[in-house]
Design a protein around this motif. Structure first.
Motif, PDB file in Angstrom:
ATOM      1  N   LYS A   2       1.337  -1.101   0.072  1.00  0.00           N
ATOM      2  CA  LYS A   2      -0.242   0.270   0.256  1.00  0.00           C
ATOM      3  C   LYS A   2       0.959   1.279  -0.232  1.00  0.00           C
ATOM      4  CE  LYS A   2      -3.609   2.307   2.749  1.00  0.00           C
ATOM      5  NZ  LYS A   2      -3.805   2.289   3.989  1.00  0.00           N
ATOM      6  N   ASN A   3       2.213   1.191   1.102  1.00  0.00           N
ATOM      7  CA  ASN A   3       2.476   2.641   0.690  1.00  0.00           C
ATOM      8  C   ASN A   3       3.952   2.300   0.061  1.00  0.00           C
ATOM      9  OD1 ASN A   3       1.459   2.959   2.694  1.00  0.00           O
ATOM     10  ND2 ASN A   3       2.967   2.571   4.091  1.00  0.00           N
ATOM     11  N   ARG A   4       3.625   1.646  -0.972  1.00  0.00           N
ATOM     12  CA  ARG A   4       5.230   1.809  -1.967  1.00  0.00           C
ATOM     13  C   ARG A   4       4.922   3.056  -3.198  1.00  0.00           C
ATOM     14  NH1 ARG A   4       3.447  -3.580  -5.744  1.00  0.00           N
ATOM     15  NH2 ARG A   4       1.678  -2.775  -6.569  1.00  0.00           N
ATOM     16  N   PRO A   5       6.038   3.221  -3.300  1.00  0.00           N
ATOM     17  CA  PRO A   5       6.029   4.667  -4.679  1.00  0.00           C
ATOM     18  C   PRO A   5       5.338   4.207  -5.647  1.00  0.00           C
ATOM     19  CG  PRO A   5       8.337   4.532  -3.918  1.00  0.00           C
ATOM     20  CD  PRO A   5       7.688   2.863  -2.859  1.00  0.00           C
ATOM     21  N   ALA A   6       5.066   5.927  -6.393  1.00  0.00           N
ATOM     22  CA  ALA A   6       4.623   5.240  -7.445  1.00  0.00           C
ATOM     23  C   ALA A   6       5.975   4.837  -8.579  1.00  0.00           C
ATOM     24  CB  ALA A   6       4.084   6.422  -7.868  1.00  0.00           C
ATOM     25  N   PRO A   7       5.333   4.784 -10.066  1.00  0.00           N
ATOM     26  CA  PRO A   7       6.956   4.613 -10.433  1.00  0.00           C
ATOM     27  C   PRO A   7       7.427   5.168 -11.152  1.00  0.00           C
ATOM     28  CG  PRO A   7       4.877   3.074 -11.564  1.00  0.00           C
ATOM     29  CD  PRO A   7       4.610   3.006 -10.365  1.00  0.00           C
ATOM     30  N   ALA A   8       8.614   5.028 -11.395  1.00  0.00           N
ATOM     31  CA  ALA A   8       9.511   6.516 -11.758  1.00  0.00           C
ATOM     32  C   ALA A   8       9.239   6.085 -13.504  1.00  0.00           C
ATOM     33  CB  ALA A   8      10.941   6.577 -11.891  1.00  0.00           C
ATOM     34  N   ILE A   9       8.288   7.567 -14.175  1.00  0.00           N
ATOM     35  CA  ILE A   9       8.487   7.156 -15.025  1.00  0.00           C
ATOM     36  C   ILE A   9      10.349   8.194 -16.086  1.00  0.00           C
ATOM     37  CG2 ILE A   9       7.037   8.259 -17.421  1.00  0.00           C
ATOM     38  CD1 ILE A   9       4.949   8.444 -15.709  1.00  0.00           C
ATOM     39  N   ALA A  10      10.333   7.223 -17.052  1.00  0.00           N
ATOM     40  CA  ALA A  10      11.625   7.275 -17.684  1.00  0.00           C
ATOM     41  C   ALA A  10      11.551   8.850 -18.164  1.00  0.00           C
ATOM     42  CB  ALA A  10      12.608   6.247 -18.123  1.00  0.00           C
ATOM     43  N   GLY A  11      12.846   9.069 -18.703  1.00  0.00           N
ATOM     44  CA  GLY A  11      13.063  10.280 -19.703  1.00  0.00           C
ATOM     45  C   GLY A  11      12.209  11.678 -18.600  1.00  0.00           C
ATOM     46  N   GLY A  12      12.166  11.524 -17.863  1.00  0.00           N
ATOM     47  CA  GLY A  12      11.555  12.966 -17.221  1.00  0.00           C
ATOM     48  C   GLY A  12      10.235  13.445 -17.364  1.00  0.00           C
TER      49      GLY A  12
END
Length: 163
Positions: free
Chosen positions: A131-141
């Protein structure tokens, strides 16, 4: 209160205690009842994993002898604990259907509850971490699209693909 009512109250209490004791001990001295109770607390040692009085496989080399020993001990008037101890000495602790509540055998009673509580705790930690995991980062800004901008892209994709 007068002495007469106190005496009547005591007699009533004594009568109730006597009736309770009689009902609680009905059949306690009956050898058949004791044989049945003790026999259901022991296992047949032939390897069938059945209660002694319910061992029913053909040609069991132990059940008849064990039943006869039990009947002799009950008719002799041995106490339940003495009968169990003599069977444990002769056949080993596996003759008891349930572990004793002494020494290391207490683990058999406590361990299932400890494992259950630890399992629920582990499950709660896993769900909390998901539940508390961060949202996945999107590559390339790039940044995620939400709301009206997302609807605009959906409309554009629908027009371009003729859906």
């Amino acid at each position: 209160m007068n002495a007469k009512s106190v005496k009547a109250g005591r007699q009533l209490i004594h009568t109730l205690l006597l009736c309770t004791a009689v009902f609680a001990l009905i059949g306690a001295g009956d050898p058949g009842t004791r044989f049945n109770q003790i026999g259901h607390q022991m296992m047949c040692v032939c390897g069938c994993k059945q209660i002694l009085l319910e061992c029913n496989h053909v040609g069991c080399p132990y059940s008849d002898g064990m039943r006869n020993e039990l009947m002799v001990a009950v008719n002799r008037g041995d106490s339940d604990s003495l009968v169990e101890q003599s069977f444990v000495q002769k056949y080993g602790p596996t003759v008891l259907a349930a572990p004793t509540n002494r020494g290391f055998d207490r683990v058999a009673y406590i361990l299932p509850f400890v494992v259950l509580i630890l399992g629920f705790g582990l499950m709660a930690m896993i769900v909390r971490s998901w539940k508390n995991r961060p949202a996945p980062a999107i590559a390339g800004g790039l940044h995620p699209v939400h709301g009206a901008e997302l609807e605009q892209f959906r409309d554009q994709a629908g027009e371009e693909t003729d859906l």
